[in-house]
Scaffold this motif. Structure first.
Motif, PDB file in Angstrom:
ATOM      1  N   ALA A  78      35.764  51.383  32.790  1.00 17.90           N
ATOM      2  CA  ALA A  78      35.397  52.800  32.824  1.00 17.90           C
ATOM      3  C   ALA A  78      34.694  53.240  31.532  1.00 17.90           C
ATOM      4  CB  ALA A  78      36.607  53.701  33.118  1.00 17.90           C
ATOM      5  N   LEU A  79      34.179  52.269  30.780  1.00 13.95           N
ATOM      6  CA  LEU A  79      33.469  52.526  29.512  1.00 13.95           C
ATOM      7  C   LEU A  79      34.396  53.186  28.487  1.00 13.95           C
ATOM      8  CD1 LEU A  79      30.438  52.155  28.504  1.00 13.95           C
ATOM      9  CD2 LEU A  79      30.216  54.618  28.797  1.00 13.95           C
ATOM     10  N   GLU A  80      35.705  52.922  28.612  1.00 13.55           N
ATOM     11  CA  GLU A  80      36.640  53.610  27.716  1.00 13.55           C
ATOM     12  C   GLU A  80      36.692  52.945  26.342  1.00 13.55           C
ATOM     13  OE1 GLU A  80      40.759  53.719  28.804  1.00 13.55           O
ATOM     14  OE2 GLU A  80      41.144  55.387  27.426  1.00 13.55           O
ATOM     15  N   GLY A  81      36.093  53.582  25.368  1.00 13.45           N
ATOM     16  CA  GLY A  81      36.249  53.150  23.988  1.00 13.45           C
ATOM     17  C   GLY A  81      35.474  51.903  23.629  1.00 13.45           C
ATOM     18  N   LYS A  89      42.569  38.504  18.062  1.00 13.89           N
ATOM     19  CA  LYS A  89      43.249  39.678  18.609  1.00 13.89           C
ATOM     20  C   LYS A  89      42.230  40.685  19.121  1.00 13.89           C
ATOM     21  CE  LYS A  89      46.881  41.864  17.470  1.00 13.89           C
ATOM     22  NZ  LYS A  89      47.922  42.668  16.774  1.00 13.89           N
ATOM     23  N   VAL A  90      42.553  41.322  20.238  1.00 14.45           N
ATOM     24  CA  VAL A  90      41.632  42.286  20.841  1.00 14.45           C
ATOM     25  C   VAL A  90      42.142  43.699  20.570  1.00 14.45           C
ATOM     26  CG1 VAL A  90      40.537  43.052  22.977  1.00 14.45           C
ATOM     27  CG2 VAL A  90      41.017  40.616  22.621  1.00 14.45           C
ATOM     28  N   TYR A  91      41.282  44.516  19.964  1.00 15.83           N
ATOM     29  CA  TYR A  91      41.633  45.894  19.610  1.00 15.83           C
ATOM     30  C   TYR A  91      40.817  46.876  20.433  1.00 15.83           C
ATOM     31  CZ  TYR A  91      43.539  43.538  15.481  1.00 15.83           C
ATOM     32  OH  TYR A  91      44.244  42.708  14.636  1.00 15.83           O
ATOM     33  N   HIS A  92      41.429  48.025  20.718  1.00  9.94           N
ATOM     34  CA  HIS A  92      40.792  49.035  21.556  1.00  9.94           C
ATOM     35  C   HIS A  92      40.697  50.350  20.778  1.00  9.94           C
ATOM     36  CE1 HIS A  92      40.626  50.922  25.883  1.00  9.94           C
ATOM     37  NE2 HIS A  92      39.648  51.332  25.104  1.00  9.94           N
ATOM     38  N   ALA A  93      39.495  50.661  20.264  1.00 11.33           N
ATOM     39  CA  ALA A  93      39.273  51.938  19.577  1.00 11.33           C
ATOM     40  C   ALA A  93      38.921  52.988  20.614  1.00 11.33           C
ATOM     41  CB  ALA A  93      38.146  51.792  18.553  1.00 11.33           C
ATOM     42  N   LYS A  94      39.785  53.993  20.738  1.00 10.25           N
ATOM     43  CA  LYS A  94      39.579  55.009  21.782  1.00 10.25           C
ATOM     44  C   LYS A  94      38.986  56.282  21.209  1.00 10.25           C
ATOM     45  CE  LYS A  94      43.167  53.312  24.926  1.00 10.25           C
ATOM     46  NZ  LYS A  94      44.278  53.668  25.839  1.00 10.25           N
ATOM     47  N   ALA A  95      38.593  57.175  22.126  1.00 14.29           N
ATOM     48  CA  ALA A  95      37.897  58.401  21.732  1.00 14.29           C
ATOM     49  C   ALA A  95      38.799  59.363  20.963  1.00 14.29           C
ATOM     50  CB  ALA A  95      37.320  59.095  22.966  1.00 14.29           C
ATOM     51  N   ASP A  96      40.125  59.115  20.958  1.00 14.38           N
ATOM     52  CA  ASP A  96      41.020  59.963  20.161  1.00 14.38           C
ATOM     53  C   ASP A  96      41.030  59.546  18.691  1.00 14.38           C
ATOM     54  OD1 ASP A  96      42.485  57.647  20.144  1.00 14.38           O
ATOM     55  OD2 ASP A  96      44.207  58.447  21.239  1.00 14.38           O
ATOM     56  N   THR A 160      30.783  55.771   9.598  1.00  7.55           N
ATOM     57  CA  THR A 160      30.739  56.673  10.750  1.00  7.55           C
ATOM     58  C   THR A 160      30.772  55.845  12.023  1.00  7.55           C
ATOM     59  OG1 THR A 160      29.419  58.248   9.486  1.00  7.55           O
ATOM     60  CG2 THR A 160      29.473  58.544  11.880  1.00  7.55           C
ATOM     61  N   VAL A 161      31.798  56.071  12.828  1.00  5.64           N
ATOM     62  CA  VAL A 161      31.951  55.320  14.075  1.00  5.64           C
ATOM     63  C   VAL A 161      32.039  56.279  15.251  1.00  5.64           C
ATOM     64  CG1 VAL A 161      33.123  53.373  12.958  1.00  5.64           C
ATOM     65  CG2 VAL A 161      34.479  55.266  13.893  1.00  5.64           C
ATOM     66  N   ARG A 162      31.754  55.738  16.426  1.00  2.00           N
ATOM     67  CA  ARG A 162      31.915  56.529  17.633  1.00  2.00           C
ATOM     68  C   ARG A 162      32.736  55.758  18.652  1.00  2.00           C
ATOM     69  NH1 ARG A 162      27.110  55.513  20.978  1.00  2.00           N
ATOM     70  NH2 ARG A 162      27.399  53.403  21.761  1.00  2.00           N
ATOM     71  N   ALA A 163      33.346  56.508  19.555  1.00  7.10           N
ATOM     72  CA  ALA A 163      34.001  55.908  20.718  1.00  7.10           C
ATOM     73  C   ALA A 163      33.769  56.854  21.888  1.00  7.10           C
ATOM     74  CB  ALA A 163      35.485  55.685  20.461  1.00  7.10           C
ATOM     75  N   ILE A 164      33.482  56.282  23.038  1.00  9.91           N
ATOM     76  CA  ILE A 164      33.183  57.069  24.241  1.00  9.91           C
ATOM     77  C   ILE A 164      34.454  57.151  25.084  1.00  9.91           C
ATOM     78  CG2 ILE A 164      31.781  57.126  26.354  1.00  9.91           C
ATOM     79  CD1 ILE A 164      29.583  55.630  24.772  1.00  9.91           C
ATOM     80  N   PRO A 165      34.796  58.339  25.612  1.00  9.81           N
ATOM     81  CA  PRO A 165      36.001  58.430  26.449  1.00  9.81           C
ATOM     82  C   PRO A 165      35.799  57.781  27.820  1.00  9.81           C
ATOM     83  CG  PRO A 165      34.848  60.541  26.402  1.00  9.81           C
ATOM     84  CD  PRO A 165      34.114  59.637  25.463  1.00  9.81           C
ATOM     85  N   ALA A 166      36.892  57.491  28.515  1.00  7.83           N
ATOM     86  CA  ALA A 166      36.830  56.904  29.861  1.00  7.83           C
ATOM     87  C   ALA A 166      36.015  57.801  30.785  1.00  7.83           C
ATOM     88  CB  ALA A 166      38.244  56.715  30.406  1.00  7.83           C
ATOM     89  N   GLN A 167      35.173  57.195  31.600  1.00  8.19           N
ATOM     90  CA  GLN A 167      34.318  57.939  32.523  1.00  8.19           C
ATOM     91  C   GLN A 167      34.933  57.992  33.923  1.00  8.19           C
ATOM     92  OE1 GLN A 167      31.333  59.399  31.197  1.00  8.19           O
ATOM     93  NE2 GLN A 167      32.552  58.805  29.417  1.00  8.19           N
TER      94      GLN A 167
END
Lengths: 272, 272
Positions: A78-81, A89-96, A160-167
């Motif tokens: 869902a394009l989340e983060g 290790k797999v990390y998940h940077a989220k929009a929060d 400066t980083v960005r993360a896109i929320p789940a669509q």
């Protein structure tokens, strides 16, 4: 004498004065190095243009992705983060703005991984932003036609980083989804830049040039790097990766999406 | 109502009436089929744009290439002639119009191979030339975004093939080299068409659309197909190939050549 002259001159000087060191590393690679061939493979699931067109459903489990590398970047179902793979290790940077650990049964619609082993390194002589880094470091590479994984640890004055929320379905394009991205800026953050340099002829398949994500040492913050300031004496480690492997989705939205257009200019806007 | 409407309508009809049959074959693939994953890989050495720019030195021995497939097409060191790989044997169609066997220590600057296993087939309802075949068969494919190997045996009323002679250093571009190509036309020749359909997003890496070579049953004639007439009731066997693997040369002219340009229009002229 325009910019291209100076770039050319710079490249010539680099090749004359430092090329031997870089190149000796490089030409040793295909010989009896201790690195098995499958560790020199950039593995990719799906294509960037499919993601551009809204093919966001995860199609490969993270457990499978991890079989192809211990280092890389991507996104999630869902394009989340933003995905960062570092030291296996797999990390998940989220929009929060926070970073989460990832279950093996999570899935990705697009990711790029390899096994990272440093082949050569470059150290910055002066502070530089993303744009200057891209230009200067590209000129130092043994060839612009090769795949490189890049790993760079440091304390960055600005990040400066960005993360896109789940669509939500029906999925928008990546360009439209990115309009709701969360952007976070940090000062003097210590962590690792994880990413790749790909030749421009990967257009349509992946992001040409540098595509970098960030993960802080404390594991709390990260995302897709929009800009950063790299201090002097920061060392970027490069892994020369001459093999490329791509898995095309055999079901779902990928099959029907229009991948005949040139989306490179739109991609450049959404990735920077 | 223009051509695109009819193509769209045709595609819709195909999907409704024959799609189920094609698709059932297709969706079974990733499941417990008897085909190991590495047999579903299209393996490629170097890129078409490097060949376009005159990177003609052979960099992979045929003995190595054969480890990645028993079916495919390519060329040889110094751009000499056309490669056909069929049933695990490598054939060399030269500019003298004859076909030669190939030593394992011969080398290739560009080749594309896979292990061929038929997943589905399409049979022509009426005679057609290369252009009509490309359009009609593309509309029948489960997806334009997938890689397919294509194998088609028949007796062809007309078959026009070319082979380019060995080039001398300093190498010209492919476009200039092709100006000295030998062209041969045959009538009622029986043999096998060997080649691939690649999605257009492979631009820069390989030839988008159909790229076909020919080998006669008697093993005497063959080459890169410029045009052909396919009779009615000729069956094309397709192998769906969702994995793509590419080996980038780590030395030689590939490293320094300019691969930043879009050469697709020039490629279309030289390949047809």
């Amino acid at each position: 004498m325009d910019t291209r002259f100076f770039l050319g001159l710079g490249l010539a000087i680099v090749l004359v004065f430092s090329g031997a060191v870089i190149y000796s590393n490089f030409t040793k690679l295909p010989a009896a190095s201790a690195v098995p061939e499958d560790r020199e493979t950039l593995y990719q699931v799906s294509t960037i243009d499919a993601l551009m067109q809204g093919v966001f459903d995860g199609i490969l489990p993270i457990s499978e992705l991890k079989k192809h590398g211990d280092f890389g970047i991507g996104t999630f179902d869902a394009l989340e983060g933003e995905m960062i793979v570092l030291d296996g290790k797999v990390y998940h940077a989220k929009a929060d703005g926070r970073v989460y650990s990832v279950m093996d049964n999570a899935t990705t619609p697009l990711a790029t991984v390899t096994y990272f082993t440093s082949d050569f390194s470059e150290t910055t002589g002066q502070p530089m932003n993303f744009s200057v880094f891209s230009t200067e470091m590209s000129a130092h590479l043994p060839s612009p036609n090769m795949i490189y994984a890049l790993r760079m640890h440091g304390t960055f004055p600005h990040m400066t980083v960005r993360a896109i929320p789940a669509q939500q379905k029906p999925y928008p394009t990546l360009t439209d989804a990115a309009k709701n991205q969360s952007v976070y800026s940090y000062t003097n953050t210590t962590g690792t830049v994880v990413g790749f340099y790909l030749p421009v002829f990967f257009k349509g398949l992946n992001v040409g040039g540098y595509h970098l994500h960030f993960l802080s040492d404390d594991g709390n913050t990260g995302g897709h790097i929009l800009d950063l300031e790299i201090p002097a004496n920061t060392t970027a480690e490069y892994d020369i990766t001459p093999e490329f492997e791509m898995h095309l989705p055999t079901s779902g939205a990928f099959m029907g999406v229009d991948l005949s257009q040139d989306l490179s200019q739109e991609l450049a806007r959404v990735e920077s």
